[in-house]
Design a protein around this motif. Structure first.
Motif, PDB file in Angstrom:
ATOM      1  N   UNK A  29       0.830  -1.217   0.000  1.00 43.89           N
ATOM      2  CA  UNK A  29       0.000   0.000   0.000  1.00 43.89           C
ATOM      3  C   UNK A  29       0.859   1.260   0.000  1.00 43.89           C
ATOM      4  N   UNK A  30       2.149   1.136  -0.300  1.00 45.65           N
ATOM      5  CA  UNK A  30       3.066   2.281  -0.304  1.00 45.65           C
ATOM      6  C   UNK A  30       3.226   2.855  -1.702  1.00 45.65           C
ATOM      7  N   UNK A  31       3.373   4.177  -1.746  1.00 42.58           N
ATOM      8  CA  UNK A  31       3.617   4.874  -3.003  1.00 42.58           C
ATOM      9  C   UNK A  31       4.852   5.745  -2.825  1.00 42.58           C
ATOM     10  N   UNK A  32       5.817   5.625  -3.727  1.00 39.91           N
ATOM     11  CA  UNK A  32       7.046   6.416  -3.669  1.00 39.91           C
ATOM     12  C   UNK A  32       7.149   7.281  -4.918  1.00 39.91           C
ATOM     13  N   UNK A  33       7.273   8.587  -4.701  1.00 38.20           N
ATOM     14  CA  UNK A  33       7.531   9.522  -5.798  1.00 38.20           C
ATOM     15  C   UNK A  33       9.036   9.761  -5.802  1.00 38.20           C
ATOM     16  N   UNK A  34       9.704   9.432  -6.908  1.00 44.40           N
ATOM     17  CA  UNK A  34      11.169   9.447  -6.960  1.00 44.40           C
ATOM     18  C   UNK A  34      11.657  10.429  -8.017  1.00 44.40           C
ATOM     19  N   UNK A  35      12.583  11.317  -7.609  1.00 47.13           N
ATOM     20  CA  UNK A  35      13.283  12.211  -8.523  1.00 47.13           C
ATOM     21  C   UNK A  35      14.746  11.792  -8.526  1.00 47.13           C
ATOM     22  N   UNK A  36      15.301  11.591  -9.717  1.00 46.25           N
ATOM     23  CA  UNK A  36      16.666  11.078  -9.858  1.00 46.25           C
ATOM     24  C   UNK A  36      17.460  12.038 -10.731  1.00 46.25           C
ATOM     25  N   UNK A  37      18.672  12.375 -10.298  1.00 44.73           N
ATOM     26  CA  UNK A  37      19.533  13.234 -11.118  1.00 44.73           C
ATOM     27  C   UNK A  37      20.981  12.803 -10.931  1.00 44.73           C
ATOM     28  N   UNK A  38      21.828  13.207 -11.859  1.00 44.56           N
ATOM     29  CA  UNK A  38      23.260  12.938 -11.752  1.00 44.56           C
ATOM     30  C   UNK A  38      23.788  13.665 -10.522  1.00 44.56           C
ATOM     31  N   UNK A  39      24.633  12.966  -9.750  1.00 42.26           N
ATOM     32  CA  UNK A  39      25.130  13.589  -8.523  1.00 42.26           C
ATOM     33  C   UNK A  39      26.196  12.763  -7.851  1.00 42.26           C
ATOM     34  N   UNK A  40      26.130  12.739  -6.506  1.00 38.27           N
ATOM     35  CA  UNK A  40      27.202  12.123  -5.722  1.00 38.27           C
ATOM     36  C   UNK A  40      26.755  10.912  -4.910  1.00 38.27           C
ATOM     37  N   UNK A  41      25.542  10.415  -5.107  1.00 37.43           N
ATOM     38  CA  UNK A  41      25.109   9.199  -4.422  1.00 37.43           C
ATOM     39  C   UNK A  41      24.306   9.432  -3.156  1.00 37.43           C
ATOM     40  N   UNK A  42      23.776  10.638  -2.952  1.00 38.02           N
ATOM     41  CA  UNK A  42      22.966  10.912  -1.767  1.00 38.02           C
ATOM     42  C   UNK A  42      21.521  10.506  -2.026  1.00 38.02           C
ATOM     43  N   UNK A  43      20.896   9.882  -1.016  1.00 38.66           N
ATOM     44  CA  UNK A  43      19.511   9.450  -1.139  1.00 38.66           C
ATOM     45  C   UNK A  43      18.719  10.077   0.006  1.00 38.66           C
ATOM     46  N   UNK A  44      17.725  10.906  -0.343  1.00 42.11           N
ATOM     47  CA  UNK A  44      16.885  11.568   0.649  1.00 42.11           C
ATOM     48  C   UNK A  44      15.482  10.983   0.588  1.00 42.11           C
TER      49      UNK A  44
END
Length: 145
Positions: A29-44
């Motif tokens: 029942x979970x929904x994840x909205x994900x934005x991905x861009x080139x960077x340094x490997x940080x996940x918020x």
């Protein structure tokens, strides 16, 4: 009194995710909205680093798995907004969303991620309770006498 309370709260992180790819991931029942861009490997996740948001090591490994499969663990930054369900469903939804966003970045990754079944939504969910039963399939205890 109110000034001290507002000062103790950490400010909401403003992350710059212009020129990013967006994808939605789902699990249970979970929904994840994900934005991905080139960077340094940080996940918020919901404004926090994913190490702070998820306590369980298996969930942390599960989230970084799409990057490890394509051997680009520190090439992308992720911003994710997750709601619904518990930690397992939320981690699964993030993996689904991250995989879909990676495919938007590079179409050649689709075959690799598809063989690991990361681009497909995991449709397993809790079965509903049926009438005349204790749970979905479990019956009430039978008493002969």
């Amino acid at each position: 009194m109110e000034n001290t309370q507002s000062a103790s709260k950490s400010p909401k992180l403003k992350l710059d995710f212009k020129d990013s790819k967006y994808a939605t991931g789902r699990r249970k029942t979970s929904i994840a909205k994900v934005w991905l861009k080139k960077g340094s490997g940080k996940i918020y996740v919901n404004g926090k680093l994913f190490n702070e948001y998820f306590a369980d090591e298996t969930h942390k490994m599960q989230i970084t798995r799409p990057f490890e499969i394509i051997n680009q663990a520190t090439d992308y930054d992720v911003r994710c907004s997750v709601k619904g369900g518990g930690p397992t469903g939320q981690a699964g939804a993030m993996v689904h969303g991250i995989s879909k966003a990676l495919v938007l970045f590079d179409e050649n990754l689709k075959a690799t991620l598809k063989t690991e079944k990361l681009t497909t939504r995991d449709s397993r969910a809790v079965e509903r309770k049926k009438p005349g039963r204790r749970k979905a399939r479990r019956s009430f205890q039978f008493s002969k006498r």
